[in-house]
Design a protein around this motif. Sequence first.
Motif, short mmCIF file in Angstrom:
data_model
loop_
_atom_site.label_atom_id
_atom_site.label_comp_id
_atom_site.label_asym_id
_atom_site.label_seq_id
_atom_site.Cartn_x
_atom_site.Cartn_y
_atom_site.Cartn_z
N LYS A 33 0.93 -0.90 -0.21
CA LYS A 33 -0.31 0.03 0.15
C LYS A 33 0.56 1.20 -0.11
O LYS A 33 0.45 1.96 -0.63
N LEU A 233 -0.38 -8.88 2.85
CA LEU A 233 -0.03 -7.83 1.84
C LEU A 233 -0.89 -6.17 3.10
O LEU A 233 -2.02 -6.76 3.42
N THR A 234 -0.19 -5.60 2.75
CA THR A 234 -1.52 -4.11 3.28
C THR A 234 -2.25 -3.41 2.61
O THR A 234 -3.39 -3.08 2.60
N LYS A 235 -2.09 -4.06 0.66
CA LYS A 235 -3.17 -4.04 -0.02
C LYS A 235 -3.61 -4.89 -1.28
O LYS A 235 -2.34 -5.65 -1.53
N LYS A 236 -4.89 -5.82 -1.31
CA LYS A 236 -4.67 -6.72 -1.60
C LYS A 236 -4.72 -6.71 -3.45
O LYS A 236 -4.47 -5.34 -4.14
N ASP A 237 -3.54 -7.78 -3.49
CA ASP A 237 -3.48 -7.78 -4.87
C ASP A 237 -2.93 -9.16 -5.22
O ASP A 237 -1.77 -9.25 -4.33
N ASP A 238 -3.32 -10.54 -5.43
CA ASP A 238 -3.08 -11.32 -5.15
C ASP A 238 -2.33 -11.52 -6.34
O ASP A 238 -1.52 -12.56 -6.50
N LYS A 241 1.30 -11.18 -4.23
CA LYS A 241 0.90 -12.40 -3.86
C LYS A 241 1.91 -13.09 -4.42
O LYS A 241 2.30 -14.26 -3.38
#
Length: 249
Positions: A33, A233-238, A241
């Motif tokens: 993020k 992760l602090t922001k969703k990002d598949d 990840k």
Amino acid sequence: MIAVIDSGSGGANVILECLKYYNYDFIYLVDNKNCPYGDKPIEDVKKIIISNINFLLKKFDIDFIILGCNTASSIIGYEELERIKCPILKTKPDLPSLVKQNGKKLLFATKNTIDNSNYVKYFLLNYNDIKTLYIKSLPKYIDNYLSNVNKENYEKLEKILKKGLFFHKKTKKYLKNTTNIALGCTHFKHIEKEITNCFDKKINYFYCEKNVAKISNFLIKKKKQDFSIKVILTKKDDSLKKSIMDLFL
Ligand code: DGL
């Protein structure tokens, strides 16, 4: 459990280095993020790191924390460390090895690491044959590239690297002749081959991960048979990840 904090995929290189010395349970906070840390005002990065540390200490049973990020390590000082009730290890560029080399020497890091680390300042002051270089937002570009390695993204990254390395007339000649590079950002090991391709010759690299991995080994009271790595992760990002998890396979 050991907590490793970075703005992105760089922390994975620190964990991979630690795994050469010991098995343990890792919680790896990927602060995507707020990536990149390297070009943000230092007071902002300080606040971000402290809040990440507090989050981890509240949620998990942490033995110690590794700042798997040179930028965060440069910015967090003794004042902050004293307030946090948990041992914290820092990651630093391997400048002691770099200065021993013959030939042109480069510290390739982030702006904040180059400008704000007292450790870096010490070396730059005492060894005037080290040049420094940063490329704005490069850690972010590296994470995007890792999330989707293909020809198009490779060409994009190559363009950013070549421009950053050889655009300025004043430094172009020096950089073209550089043979020794200290990678002062944990992300950069992921693109070592891509950096070498820009130079078209053999480069001696000096890595920042080894020292912190060795020191952490001394802090482990009881080694484990196996290891585990939980990635947050602090922001969703598949796709980021997945690309990070794949590094541990
Ligand atoms: N991996 C971090 C480091 O070692 C990247 C910093 C950033 O997000 O700019 O400095």
